[in-house]
Design a protein around this motif. Structure first.
Motif, mmCIF file in Angstrom:
data_model
loop_
_atom_site.group_PDB
_atom_site.id
_atom_site.type_symbol
_atom_site.label_atom_id
_atom_site.label_comp_id
_atom_site.label_asym_id
_atom_site.label_seq_id
_atom_site.Cartn_x
_atom_site.Cartn_y
_atom_site.Cartn_z
ATOM 1 N N VAL A 158 -96.891 64.610 73.430
ATOM 2 C CA VAL A 158 -96.000 65.770 73.365
ATOM 3 C C VAL A 158 -94.637 65.385 73.916
ATOM 4 O O VAL A 158 -94.503 65.050 75.097
ATOM 5 C CB VAL A 158 -96.559 66.954 74.186
ATOM 6 N N ASP B 196 -90.197 66.232 72.842
ATOM 7 C CA ASP B 196 -89.251 66.830 71.895
ATOM 8 C C ASP B 196 -88.321 65.793 71.264
ATOM 9 O O ASP B 196 -87.563 66.125 70.359
ATOM 10 C CB ASP B 196 -88.436 67.937 72.568
ATOM 11 N N ALA C 137 -97.063 66.497 69.001
ATOM 12 C CA ALA C 137 -96.446 67.821 69.063
ATOM 13 C C ALA C 137 -95.049 67.644 69.644
ATOM 14 O O ALA C 137 -94.827 66.761 70.472
ATOM 15 C CB ALA C 137 -97.268 68.765 69.930
ATOM 16 N N THR C 138 -94.125 68.471 69.197
ATOM 17 C CA THR C 138 -92.737 68.344 69.664
ATOM 18 C C THR C 138 -92.322 69.474 70.595
ATOM 19 O O THR C 138 -91.170 69.527 71.017
ATOM 20 C CB THR C 138 -91.761 68.288 68.469
ATOM 21 N N ASN C 139 -93.262 70.365 70.915
ATOM 22 C CA ASN C 139 -92.929 71.449 71.853
ATOM 23 C C ASN C 139 -94.203 71.963 72.521
ATOM 24 O O ASN C 139 -95.321 71.662 72.091
ATOM 25 C CB ASN C 139 -92.182 72.585 71.127
ATOM 26 N N PRO D 216 -95.634 75.154 72.851
ATOM 27 C CA PRO D 216 -96.577 76.005 72.126
ATOM 28 C C PRO D 216 -97.432 75.230 71.114
ATOM 29 O O PRO D 216 -98.630 75.490 70.991
ATOM 30 C CB PRO D 216 -95.664 77.019 71.419
ATOM 31 N N ASP D 217 -96.840 74.269 70.408
ATOM 32 C CA ASP D 217 -97.616 73.452 69.465
ATOM 33 C C ASP D 217 -98.656 72.609 70.193
ATOM 34 O O ASP D 217 -99.776 72.415 69.700
ATOM 35 C CB ASP D 217 -96.703 72.547 68.637
ATOM 36 N N ALA D 218 -98.293 72.093 71.364
ATOM 37 C CA ALA D 218 -99.233 71.287 72.147
ATOM 38 C C ALA D 218 -100.434 72.124 72.581
ATOM 39 O O ALA D 218 -101.583 71.688 72.463
ATOM 40 C CB ALA D 218 -98.532 70.708 73.372
ATOM 41 N N GLU E 275 -101.549 74.880 71.174
ATOM 42 C CA GLU E 275 -102.321 75.214 69.982
ATOM 43 C C GLU E 275 -103.195 74.038 69.537
ATOM 44 O O GLU E 275 -104.366 74.208 69.190
ATOM 45 C CB GLU E 275 -101.392 75.625 68.842
ATOM 46 N N THR E 276 -102.641 72.827 69.569
ATOM 47 C CA THR E 276 -103.410 71.638 69.180
ATOM 48 C C THR E 276 -104.596 71.441 70.120
ATOM 49 O O THR E 276 -105.701 71.128 69.671
ATOM 50 C CB THR E 276 -102.510 70.387 69.190
#
Length: 138
Positions: free
Chosen positions: A8, A10, A32-34, A36-38, A40-41
């Motif tokens: 993770v 950005d 992941a680049t942020n 929330p995505d991290a 969620e993953t």
């Protein structure tokens, strides 16, 4: 030793650099680049270790780590914070947020791989114990 590592950060170049290092050691790499995505993953996939940048827009790595630790579905995933921050107070803040380790950029390859492999082994044992505990309760 194969495991799924979530990187993770950005900054795409940082993600790619870690991805190449990990792929060379035969790890499966998710990115992941942020924050929330991290999160969620981690909630949706089988992640064995998270390599987490601290300084990201919107949600920093400290907050991501706190949220992962507060969710029973993700609280067992080892988190290594990787950052340019090098003050003792930053390290303490990361550990207080629930990080298992804290590495300063630029990261030494040997140090990184040793930590990742160690945490993968620990996660594997933890998963086995969690599975045993859940089957004995039923």
């Amino acid at each position: 030793m194969t495991a799924r590592i979530l990187v993770v950060d950005d900054i795409p170049a940082n993600v790619r650099l870690l991805e190449v290092r990990l792929l060379a050691e035969y790890f499966e790499v998710l990115t992941a680049t942020n924050g929330p995505d991290a999160i969620e993953t981690c909630e949706n996939g089988k992640v064995d270790v998270v390599l987490l940048d601290v300084m990201m827009p919107d949600m920093d790595g400290f907050e991501v780590c706190r949220r992962l630790r507060s969710d029973p579905a993700t609280s067992h995933i080892p988190v290594v914070m990787i950052t340019a921050l090098d003050q003792v107070s930053d390290r303490v803040r990361g550990l207080e947020a629930g990080a298992d380790d804290f590495l300063t950029k630029p990261v030494n390859d040997l140090q990184l791989m040793t930590r990742v492999k160690s945490l993968v082994r620990l996660k594997s044992l933890t998963d086995e114990l969690r599975l045993r505990a859940s089957t004995t309760r039923n």
